[in-house]
Design an enzyme around this catalytic site. Structure first.
Site, short mmCIF file in Angstrom:
data_model
loop_
_atom_site.label_atom_id
_atom_site.label_comp_id
_atom_site.label_asym_id
_atom_site.label_seq_id
_atom_site.Cartn_x
_atom_site.Cartn_y
_atom_site.Cartn_z
N GLY A 285 0.81 -1.21 0.00
CA GLY A 285 0.00 0.00 0.00
C GLY A 285 0.84 1.26 0.00
N HIS B 260 2.48 4.84 -4.98
CA HIS B 260 2.99 6.02 -5.67
C HIS B 260 3.18 5.67 -7.14
CE1 HIS B 260 6.92 4.09 -5.57
NE2 HIS B 260 6.83 3.99 -4.26
N GLY C 40 5.63 4.78 -8.86
CA GLY C 40 6.40 3.57 -9.14
C GLY C 40 5.50 2.34 -9.20
N HIS C 41 4.60 2.23 -8.23
CA HIS C 41 3.63 1.13 -8.24
C HIS C 41 2.71 1.23 -9.45
CE1 HIS C 41 4.45 1.64 -3.80
NE2 HIS C 41 4.69 0.35 -3.95
N LYS D 189 12.74 -2.53 -9.81
CA LYS D 189 14.18 -2.70 -9.70
C LYS D 189 14.78 -1.81 -8.60
CE LYS D 189 14.91 -4.14 -14.49
NZ LYS D 189 15.57 -3.82 -15.78
N GLN E 13 15.51 -7.55 -3.40
CA GLN E 13 14.24 -8.26 -3.31
C GLN E 13 13.90 -8.93 -4.64
OE1 GLN E 13 10.43 -6.77 -1.31
NE2 GLN E 13 10.05 -6.24 -3.45
#
Length: 283
Positions: free
Chosen positions: A32, A35, A37-38, A149, A154
């Site tokens: 959640g 922004h 990027g998501h 990236k 991750q």
């Protein structure tokens, strides 16, 4: 209209029906506080898949003892509005009790990939990430899953998990989304003071310096690290926590650079810890 699903059972019911009809599913797992990027990942999925699912789940397993799970920002109504605007079909927002109805009988341990960089500073963090992503993949059964990236460690760990656990999903790494001045977009940026925000642009500029050194033939990690550190020290007031060079995606520290590398930064400002990276070199 984006549909909000709040239970594992209902999500699985929808997925099974979609799979029977040959529908492709794109998936973006998030905690959640979304922004740009998501949203870039959501747009990419929408353009490629029949159904796009965005999970919004603040995962308690990836918070350490000194990290405040309860204080993590939660804005499901805003997140739902944002993903609706870019065409997501489903937001999966389960309760902790539904995802973890009892004590886990099996712990997932990542291994050496989690022993360096962010993983070294946050023991157990990536074990929690892999556990929840593993569960989410089993629930959503995506054909494609999208990861930024910006969290390159991750991404490498999730790619290894998919390989090791034989998940039938293709992982798509999405380039870092940046502000006009180069600062990597992050929900943490709002915690920067005006002065810190002006200084923060130098994280990306220092990475461009590293890239230029590499392109000019420099292959000694120490030289690159020293020059990047010196640049940051002269341009920011924050504490430099890390400048490192690792192979990618193996995440082995490099001294003499060969192959593809990952140059990682971490800087602690007064109320925000920012990370950034660049991946360069031949695969």
């Amino acid at each position: 209209m984006t549909k909000l699903i709040t239970t594992v059972k209902e999500m699985q019911h929808i997925v099974k029906a979609a799979k029977r009809s040959g529908t492709t599913i794109g998936f973006i797992p998030t905690m959640g506080a979304l922004h740009d990027g998501h949203l870039t990942m959501v747009r990419e999925s929408v353009s490629t898949n029949d159904i796009t699912v965005v999970s919004v789940f603040v995962n308690p397993l990836q918070f350490g003892p000194n990290e405040d799970f309860d204080a993590y920002p939660r804005q499901i109504d805003k997140d739902l509005e944002l993903v609706s605007e870019v065409g997501a079909d489903i937001v999966f927002h389960p309760a902790v009790e539904d995802m973890y109805p009892g004590e886990l009988g099996i712990d997932v341990k990542v291994g050496p990939l989690a022993d360096v960089l962010e993983g070294a500073k946050r023991p157990g963090h990536f074990d929690g990430v892999v556990t929840v992503v593993n569960k989410l993949f089993n629930i959503v059964m995506p054909d494609y899953a999208y990861f930024g990236k910006k969290d390159a460690q991750q991404l490498a760990i999730v790619e290894q998990m998919v390989k090791d656990f034989n998940h039938a999903v293709e992982i798509i790494g999405i380039d870092i989304v940046r502000e006009a001045d180069g600062l990597a977009k992050s929900s943490r940026n709002v915690y920067l003071t005006e002065q810190e925000r002006q200084e923060a642009v130098h994280l990306s500029k220092s990475l461009l310096l590293a890239q230029a050194l590499y392109q000019d033939g420099e292959r000694q990690s120490k030289v690159i690290i020293d020059k990047v550190t010196q640049y940051l020290e002269s341009h920011i007031s924050g504490r430099i926590e890390e400048v490192a060079v690792y192979s990618y995606p193996q995440l082995v520290e490099q001294h003499e650079i060969t192959g593809r590398i990952f140059i990682s930064l971490a800087v602690k400002f007064s109320k925000a810890r920012l990370i950034d990276n660049i991946i360069i070199g031949a695969e």
